[in-house]
Motif scaffolding. Structure first.
Motif, PDB file in Angstrom:
ATOM      1  N   SER A 231      -0.386  -4.613  -6.902  1.00 30.41           N
ATOM      2  CA  SER A 231       0.795  -5.278  -6.331  1.00 30.41           C
ATOM      3  C   SER A 231       0.717  -5.430  -4.815  1.00 30.41           C
ATOM      4  O   SER A 231       1.710  -5.253  -4.103  1.00 30.41           O
ATOM      5  CB  SER A 231       2.070  -4.499  -6.701  1.00 30.41           C
ATOM      6  N   ARG A 232      -0.478  -5.772  -4.323  1.00 29.01           N
ATOM      7  CA  ARG A 232      -0.657  -6.001  -2.886  1.00 29.01           C
ATOM      8  C   ARG A 232      -1.977  -6.727  -2.659  1.00 29.01           C
ATOM      9  O   ARG A 232      -2.886  -6.646  -3.496  1.00 29.01           O
ATOM     10  CB  ARG A 232      -0.641  -4.681  -2.117  1.00 29.01           C
ATOM     11  N   PRO A 233      -2.110  -7.439  -1.539  1.00 29.83           N
ATOM     12  CA  PRO A 233      -3.383  -8.114  -1.242  1.00 29.83           C
ATOM     13  C   PRO A 233      -4.474  -7.095  -0.958  1.00 29.83           C
ATOM     14  O   PRO A 233      -4.201  -5.981  -0.494  1.00 29.83           O
ATOM     15  CB  PRO A 233      -3.056  -8.963  -0.010  1.00 29.83           C
ATOM     16  N   ILE A 234      -5.703  -7.477  -1.211  1.00 31.25           N
ATOM     17  CA  ILE A 234      -6.811  -6.535  -1.068  1.00 31.25           C
ATOM     18  C   ILE A 234      -6.987  -6.081   0.379  1.00 31.25           C
ATOM     19  O   ILE A 234      -7.512  -4.992   0.630  1.00 31.25           O
ATOM     20  CB  ILE A 234      -8.122  -7.151  -1.613  1.00 31.25           C
ATOM     21  N   CYS A 235      -6.523  -6.884   1.326  1.00 28.90           N
ATOM     22  CA  CYS A 235      -6.624  -6.484   2.732  1.00 28.90           C
ATOM     23  C   CYS A 235      -5.766  -5.258   3.030  1.00 28.90           C
ATOM     24  O   CYS A 235      -5.950  -4.595   4.061  1.00 28.90           O
ATOM     25  CB  CYS A 235      -6.244  -7.642   3.654  1.00 28.90           C
ATOM     26  N   GLU A 236      -4.829  -4.937   2.127  1.00 34.39           N
ATOM     27  CA  GLU A 236      -3.975  -3.764   2.300  1.00 34.39           C
ATOM     28  C   GLU A 236      -4.449  -2.574   1.470  1.00 34.39           C
ATOM     29  O   GLU A 236      -3.817  -1.521   1.470  1.00 34.39           O
ATOM     30  CB  GLU A 236      -2.526  -4.106   1.935  1.00 34.39           C
ATOM     31  N   PHE A 237      -5.558  -2.730   0.757  1.00 31.76           N
ATOM     32  CA  PHE A 237      -6.107  -1.609  -0.007  1.00 31.76           C
ATOM     33  C   PHE A 237      -6.634  -0.556   0.963  1.00 31.76           C
ATOM     34  O   PHE A 237      -7.296  -0.884   1.953  1.00 31.76           O
ATOM     35  CB  PHE A 237      -7.262  -2.071  -0.902  1.00 31.76           C
ATOM     36  N   ASP A 238      -6.366   0.708   0.655  1.00 27.84           N
ATOM     37  CA  ASP A 238      -6.919   1.785   1.476  1.00 27.84           C
ATOM     38  C   ASP A 238      -8.029   2.498   0.709  1.00 27.84           C
ATOM     39  O   ASP A 238      -8.368   2.125  -0.424  1.00 27.84           O
ATOM     40  CB  ASP A 238      -5.819   2.769   1.892  1.00 27.84           C
ATOM     41  N   ALA A 239      -8.591   3.519   1.319  1.00 29.03           N
ATOM     42  CA  ALA A 239      -9.712   4.237   0.709  1.00 29.03           C
ATOM     43  C   ALA A 239      -9.327   4.840  -0.638  1.00 29.03           C
ATOM     44  O   ALA A 239     -10.146   4.886  -1.566  1.00 29.03           O
ATOM     45  CB  ALA A 239     -10.206   5.331   1.656  1.00 29.03           C
ATOM     46  N   ALA A 240      -8.077   5.289  -0.754  1.00 28.85           N
ATOM     47  CA  ALA A 240      -7.624   5.908  -2.004  1.00 28.85           C
ATOM     48  C   ALA A 240      -7.626   4.901  -3.151  1.00 28.85           C
ATOM     49  O   ALA A 240      -7.994   5.236  -4.286  1.00 28.85           O
ATOM     50  CB  ALA A 240      -6.228   6.497  -1.816  1.00 28.85           C
ATOM     51  N   ILE A 241      -7.219   3.670  -2.867  1.00 24.73           N
ATOM     52  CA  ILE A 241      -7.198   2.640  -3.911  1.00 24.73           C
ATOM     53  C   ILE A 241      -8.617   2.283  -4.333  1.00 24.73           C
ATOM     54  O   ILE A 241      -8.918   2.176  -5.530  1.00 24.73           O
ATOM     55  CB  ILE A 241      -6.442   1.387  -3.426  1.00 24.73           C
ATOM     56  N   PHE A 242      -9.499   2.104  -3.358  1.00 20.52           N
ATOM     57  CA  PHE A 242     -10.885   1.785  -3.705  1.00 20.52           C
ATOM     58  C   PHE A 242     -11.521   2.914  -4.511  1.00 20.52           C
ATOM     59  O   PHE A 242     -12.305   2.667  -5.430  1.00 20.52           O
ATOM     60  CB  PHE A 242     -11.699   1.507  -2.441  1.00 20.52           C
ATOM     61  N   GLN A 243     -11.170   4.153  -4.184  1.00 18.94           N
ATOM     62  CA  GLN A 243     -11.702   5.288  -4.946  1.00 18.94           C
ATOM     63  C   GLN A 243     -11.127   5.307  -6.353  1.00 18.94           C
ATOM     64  O   GLN A 243     -11.827   5.630  -7.322  1.00 18.94           O
ATOM     65  CB  GLN A 243     -11.382   6.603  -4.229  1.00 18.94           C
ATOM     66  N   ASP A 244      -9.856   4.937  -6.480  1.00 17.77           N
ATOM     67  CA  ASP A 244      -9.214   4.885  -7.793  1.00 17.77           C
ATOM     68  C   ASP A 244      -9.883   3.833  -8.676  1.00 17.77           C
ATOM     69  O   ASP A 244     -10.142   4.079  -9.860  1.00 17.77           O
ATOM     70  CB  ASP A 244      -7.726   4.562  -7.621  1.00 17.77           C
ATOM     71  N   ILE A 245     -10.174   2.675  -8.100  1.00 15.15           N
ATOM     72  CA  ILE A 245     -10.866   1.612  -8.842  1.00 15.15           C
ATOM     73  C   ILE A 245     -12.244   2.095  -9.279  1.00 15.15           C
ATOM     74  O   ILE A 245     -12.650   1.927 -10.436  1.00 15.15           O
ATOM     75  CB  ILE A 245     -11.001   0.343  -7.978  1.00 15.15           C
ATOM     76  N   THR A 246     -12.952   2.713  -8.347  1.00 10.31           N
ATOM     77  CA  THR A 246     -14.297   3.216  -8.641  1.00 10.31           C
ATOM     78  C   THR A 246     -14.264   4.262  -9.751  1.00 10.31           C
ATOM     79  O   THR A 246     -15.045   4.198 -10.711  1.00 10.31           O
ATOM     80  CB  THR A 246     -14.926   3.829  -7.374  1.00 10.31           C
ATOM     81  N   SER A 247     -13.353   5.212  -9.640  1.00 13.69           N
ATOM     82  CA  SER A 247     -13.267   6.301 -10.621  1.00 13.69           C
ATOM     83  C   SER A 247     -12.945   5.776 -12.015  1.00 13.69           C
ATOM     84  O   SER A 247     -13.572   6.178 -13.004  1.00 13.69           O
ATOM     85  CB  SER A 247     -12.201   7.313 -10.186  1.00 13.69           C
ATOM     86  N   ASP A 248     -11.976   4.871 -12.109  1.00 16.16           N
ATOM     87  CA  ASP A 248     -11.587   4.342 -13.416  1.00 16.16           C
ATOM     88  C   ASP A 248     -12.701   3.498 -14.034  1.00 16.16           C
ATOM     89  O   ASP A 248     -12.902   3.509 -15.252  1.00 16.16           O
ATOM     90  CB  ASP A 248     -10.307   3.511 -13.297  1.00 16.16           C
ATOM     91  N   THR A 249     -13.427   2.769 -13.199  1.00 12.29           N
ATOM     92  CA  THR A 249     -14.549   1.969 -13.708  1.00 12.29           C
ATOM     93  C   THR A 249     -15.639   2.879 -14.264  1.00 12.29           C
ATOM     94  O   THR A 249     -16.213   2.608 -15.330  1.00 12.29           O
ATOM     95  CB  THR A 249     -15.130   1.083 -12.596  1.00 12.29           C
ATOM     96  N   LEU A 250     -15.903   3.963 -13.573  1.00  9.43           N
ATOM     97  CA  LEU A 250     -16.920   4.909 -14.034  1.00  9.43           C
ATOM     98  C   LEU A 250     -16.492   5.592 -15.331  1.00  9.43           C
ATOM     99  O   LEU A 250     -17.330   5.890 -16.190  1.00  9.43           O
ATOM    100  CB  LEU A 250     -17.198   5.955 -12.955  1.00  9.43           C
ATOM    101  N   VAL A 251     -15.192   5.822 -15.491  1.00 11.55           N
ATOM    102  CA  VAL A 251     -14.687   6.409 -16.735  1.00 11.55           C
ATOM    103  C   VAL A 251     -15.003   5.491 -17.913  1.00 11.55           C
ATOM    104  O   VAL A 251     -15.493   5.936 -18.960  1.00 11.55           O
ATOM    105  CB  VAL A 251     -13.163   6.660 -16.649  1.00 11.55           C
ATOM    106  N   VAL A 252     -14.728   4.198 -17.747  1.00 14.05           N
ATOM    107  CA  VAL A 252     -15.005   3.233 -18.823  1.00 14.05           C
ATOM    108  C   VAL A 252     -16.505   3.157 -19.093  1.00 14.05           C
ATOM    109  O   VAL A 252     -16.945   3.156 -20.247  1.00 14.05           O
ATOM    110  CB  VAL A 252     -14.463   1.834 -18.459  1.00 14.05           C
ATOM    111  N   SER A 253     -17.290   3.110 -18.031  1.00 16.05           N
ATOM    112  CA  SER A 253     -18.742   3.019 -18.179  1.00 16.05           C
ATOM    113  C   SER A 253     -19.297   4.206 -18.959  1.00 16.05           C
ATOM    114  O   SER A 253     -20.091   4.038 -19.896  1.00 16.05           O
ATOM    115  CB  SER A 253     -19.391   2.949 -16.791  1.00 16.05           C
ATOM    116  N   GLU A 254     -18.868   5.402 -18.594  1.00 12.68           N
ATOM    117  CA  GLU A 254     -19.350   6.606 -19.281  1.00 12.68           C
ATOM    118  C   GLU A 254     -18.809   6.686 -20.705  1.00 12.68           C
ATOM    119  O   GLU A 254     -19.510   7.134 -21.618  1.00 12.68           O
ATOM    120  CB  GLU A 254     -18.954   7.853 -18.491  1.00 12.68           C
TER     121      GLU A 254
END
Length: 318
Positions: A231-254
């Motif tokens: 619910s925000r533009p990617i320019c407003e994403f912070d490190a926590a959001i990028f980490q959340d995306i990364t973590s959830d993607t890795l969960v699906v991959s594994e």
């Protein structure tokens, strides 16, 4: 449910395509844009139904709640739902509740399903979380493919700006195996009507053009999806959001790798599959062992490589 078959088919169909000239471009990935748009539709529906749940009276709430580790949160969001000034505020309240009380197990009734009785959806919050992870997986995979096409392993602000200039398409159709944006199909129809395209060769040339831009279109759609989820533009994403995306993607991959092994393991442990063999040695002589599966070995390597790409995708943005 057979994750081994689902994941294997992605590679099997492509490997079995022995055409010398591939006139028709066939999408074999189960996580394609036309599938993801249905996942988004389901996410939105779960939010709508959760909003209804929050506005139930005390007795109805008790009946529809299996377990709730945070009763304080439920009461807080029930009050917010009642006080919501408009539908948008109500839906945001429901979305926030699903995010903050992921372990709650409650049921919702969808009257769009089974016309006579409606359908009861169990574990709404867990389903919502799983759907979001699938969307993130698609988005990250699409962005990885795009940055690899550009010769870069990571996203930068400049590359994000470049993606933003690509036309955004949010409605997709499977056209004989090729996934094409609805607006591009309308463009094709108009060109046929206006005689700009007058032959099958022209039609296939249009399909070829769409295929050549497919990675670009998916990258733009991926950016839109991530912004929609948070619910925000990617320019407003912070490190926590990028980490959340990364973590959830890795969960699906594994999970895909683990589930593929588990699904394949049933061939060796299921009673009905083993009754035709006198003993384990005979079965392994015919089927081999699970470790003999070349596909699973390849998938293990592919998963490791993909996970490494996931880890570095957002590094410059954190």
């Amino acid at each position: 449910y057979n994750m081994f078959a689902i994941v294997r088919n992605k590679y099997k169909f492509a490997a079995r395509d022995k055409r010398f000239v591939k006139v028709q471009h066939i999408e074999t990935n189960p996580f394609a844009p036309d599938s993801i748009q249905e996942v988004i539709s389901s996410l939105n529906r779960l939010i709508e139904l959760t909003a209804r749940y929050l506005k139930l009276n005390d007795s109805q709430i008790q009946k529809m709640t299996e377990s709730n580790p945070r009763p304080d949160l439920l009461e807080k969001f029930r009050k917010k739902a009642v006080a919501a000034k408009n539908e948008s505020e109500l839906l945001q309240t429901a979305k926030d509740y699903l995010h903050q009380n992921k372990q709650a197990k409650f049921m919702v009734v969808d009257d769009r399903c089974q016309k006579k009785y409606g359908a009861v959806i169990f574990k709404t919050a867990q389903g919502y979380t799983a759907y979001r992870r699938i969307v993130k997986y698609f988005a990250v995979e699409s962005l990885i493919n795009w940055v690899n096409k550009k010769g870069s392993g990571s996203l930068t602000e400049e590359l994000i700006s470049e993606i933003g200039k690509i036309p955004l398409y949010t409605v997709w159709h499977n056209v004989g195996g090729q996934v094409i944006p609805e607006e591009k199909l309308k463009e094709l129809f108009e060109k046929i009507k206006s005689s700009a395209i007058v032959s099958w060769a022209g039609v296939h040339a249009f399909y070829d053009e769409c295929d050549s831009l497919y990675i670009d279109f998916k990258a733009r759609y991926a950016l839109y999806l991530l912004e929609h989820l948070y619910s925000r533009p990617i320019c407003e994403f912070d490190a926590a959001i990028f980490q959340d995306i990364t973590s959830d993607t890795l969960v699906v991959s594994e999970d895909m790798l683990t589930s593929s092994y588990s699904s394949r393991e049933k061939d060796y442990t299921d009673f009905f599959r083993s009754v035709t063999f006198r003993n384990k040695d005979e079965m392994e002589a015919v089927l081999g062992t699970i470790n003999d599966s070349s596909f699973l070995q390849d998938l293990k390597v592919a998963t490791k490589d993909f996970n490494a790409d996931v880890e570095k995708l957002f590094e410059p943005l954190r």
